[in-house]
Design an enzyme around this catalytic site. Structure first.
Site, PDB file in Angstrom:
ATOM      1  N   HIS A  30       0.850  -1.185   0.000  1.00  0.00           N
ATOM      2  CA  HIS A  30       0.000   0.000   0.000  1.00  0.00           C
ATOM      3  C   HIS A  30       0.887   1.237   0.000  1.00  0.00           C
ATOM      4  CE1 HIS A  30      -4.198  -1.136   0.060  1.00  0.00           C
ATOM      5  NE2 HIS A  30      -3.877  -2.173   0.812  1.00  0.00           N
TER       6      HIS A  30
ATOM      7  N   ASP B 231      -5.042   2.068   1.879  1.00  0.00           N
ATOM      8  CA  ASP B 231      -5.390   1.464   3.167  1.00  0.00           C
ATOM      9  C   ASP B 231      -5.948   2.520   4.116  1.00  0.00           C
ATOM     10  OD1 ASP B 231      -2.896   2.701   3.152  1.00  0.00           O
ATOM     11  OD2 ASP B 231      -1.956   1.262   4.503  1.00  0.00           O
TER      12      ASP B 231
ATOM     13  N   HIS C 128      11.010  -1.396 -28.068  1.00  0.00           N
ATOM     14  CA  HIS C 128      11.474  -2.777 -28.133  1.00  0.00           C
ATOM     15  C   HIS C 128      11.753  -3.153 -29.593  1.00  0.00           C
ATOM     16  CE1 HIS C 128      10.367  -3.533 -23.951  1.00  0.00           C
ATOM     17  NE2 HIS C 128       9.248  -2.884 -24.200  1.00  0.00           N
TER      18      HIS C 128
ATOM     19  N   TYR D  72      -8.253   6.830 -17.677  1.00  0.00           N
ATOM     20  CA  TYR D  72      -9.209   7.594 -16.891  1.00  0.00           C
ATOM     21  C   TYR D  72      -9.495   8.947 -17.526  1.00  0.00           C
ATOM     22  CZ  TYR D  72      -7.912   4.230 -13.258  1.00  0.00           C
ATOM     23  OH  TYR D  72      -7.673   3.087 -12.546  1.00  0.00           O
TER      24      TYR D  72
ATOM     25  N   GLU E 243      -0.387   8.603  10.970  1.00  0.00           N
ATOM     26  CA  GLU E 243      -1.715   8.008  11.144  1.00  0.00           C
ATOM     27  C   GLU E 243      -2.646   8.879  11.979  1.00  0.00           C
ATOM     28  OE1 GLU E 243      -1.024   3.236  10.926  1.00  0.00           O
ATOM     29  OE2 GLU E 243      -0.336   4.244  12.749  1.00  0.00           O
TER      30      GLU E 243
END
Length: 409
Positions: free
Chosen positions: A112, A117, A253, A309, A386
């Site tokens: 994460h 998370d 490539h 997106y 946190e």
């Protein structure tokens, strides 16, 4: 007529939910899952929501789900009830963690590193706090727990599954952590926040041969190199600086030996834009340039584009609401105006394409660290403070309350 809504101290509510949110975040962090199939993460989140007055509706194409809270302050007819969506993503990245944390990833090659998370744990904390005050909410809150944000179109799949039509939101909000912003400071802007993300592919086909006799072959290598250079010239000379694009070729490539001219060369890259107009123009130019240069040298070009997106566009009214709430929660320095969009992408853009809303970053630079030099998102050493999750929970709750109470007025 309902009595005025009793003002709730959401900062205190967020602080009360912090310990459980941190424990949930650490449990998710230790077992990261990638893509749209995140069953363990989904199960942890549902366990955290167990027993709450929520309607759970599962996605049929992912392991995501929505949890719907119907507030208890409806009027006699319920005709003026509003609905707001709060979103948290749950998937991880294919990286090997190097943080040294006690709760570091136990899954090789998964981490994460983008804060999902914390996103999902904060949203679960907000759901618990709002459910505890259900009778004071004059409307409906949709909590969207989604996998597959990291390039797997999880939000789009959940929308196509019809999950946002069960209780159709009139506004949508999301938070994204940032280890490079001061703790507790929210960062955002109205209009384009993040770019569209398309993946470019081209195969230049020539005729292979001996490297010592290129006149007997049609060498696709210099043709591919010319295409790469011309694409950069296109961006520099034909894309308006006020409506920018980034076009980067990241892979080339070709060949199998130093003395063999290959039959073909493959190119891959990314296209980032901040408007659909420039996006479509640049897509078309990619094909025109690749095919035209290839043809000029006797080669052909097979071109394809994987649509990524859309642009993440923040509604000015929703952004103003987030800015006001940030100042309420974190003081006059609680909001930092982003001077320009970032060219990264976010699949919350699918939600914002259909529903007015906004997304903001919440600073989580660890105490004592320098936000400017902290390991950034998508880094194997990325960590967060946190304690700021309490402020994130409070932001979710306050946004929900304010929109349900008065909309964007």
């Amino acid at each position: 007529m309902n009595a005025p809504l009793t003002r709730i101290d959401w900062s205190a509510a967020g602080a009360a939910e912090l310990a459980d949110a941190v424990a949930l975040r650490r449990a998710i962090h230790a077992e990261p899952e990638i893509g749209n199939d995140c069953p363990k993460t989904s199960a942890k989140l549902k366990a955290a929501l167990a027993g709450l007055p929520l309607e759970i509706h599962d996605s049929t194409s992912t392991t995501g789900f929505v949890a719907i809270l119907r507030g208890g302050r409806a009027g006699a007819s319920g005709s003026n009830m509003r609905t707001v969506l709060l979103r948290g993503d749950m998937d991880a990245l294919p990286m090997t963690e190097e943080t040294g944390l006690d709760f570091a990833s136990t899954i090789p090659g998964a981490m994460h590193a983008c804060g999902h998370d914390a996103h999902s744990a904060m949203l679960a904390g907000a759901a618990r706090a709002l459910c505890a005050r259900k009778d004071q909410l004059p409307g409906t809150v949709v909590f969207m727990f989604q996998p597959g944000e990291e390039g797997h179109h999880g939000a789009r799949h959940m929308i196509e599954d019809g999950l946002l039509d069960i209780a159709r939101p009139e506004a949508a909000f999301a938070l994204h952590i940032s280890p490079n912003a001061p703790a507790g400071v929210f960062v955002g802007r109205e209009g384009p926040l993040l770019a569209s993300t398309d993946t470019l592919h081209a195969t230049i086909r020539g005729k292979g041969g001996h490297a010592a006799m290129p006149h007997d072959a049609i060498d696709p290598v210099p043709v591919a190199c010319e295409i790469v250079g011309s694409l950069q010239s296109y961006v520099a000379r034909r894309v308006p600086v006020a409506d920018p694009a980034v076009l980067t070729i990241t892979q080339i490539h070709a060949g199998s030996s130093h003395n063999i001219i290959p039959d073909d060369v493959t190119l891959m890259g990314t296209l980032r834009t901040l408007s659909e107009h420039t996006r479509e123009s640049a897509r078309a130019a990619f094909g025109e340039i690749a095919r035209g240069i290839a043809a000029a040298h006797g080669c052909t070009a097979d071109v394809s584009i994987d649509a990524g997106y859309p642009v993440t566009f923040c509604d000015p009214r929703a952004t103003a609401m987030m800015r006001d709430v940030a100042s309420t929660l974190s003081g006059e320095r609680g909001w930092s105006q982003m001077p320009a969009p970032m060219m990264g992408g976010e699949d919350f853009s699918y939600v914002l394409r259909d529903i007015p809303g906004a997304m903001a970053f919440v600073g989580m630079a660890a105490a004592g660290s320098d936000p400017r030099t902290n390991p950034p998102l998508h880094n194997t050493r990325m960590t967060i403070d946190e304690d700021v999750m309490a402020t994130g929970i409070a932001m979710h709750c306050t946004l929900a309350e304010r929109f349900l109470e008065r909309g964007f007025d």
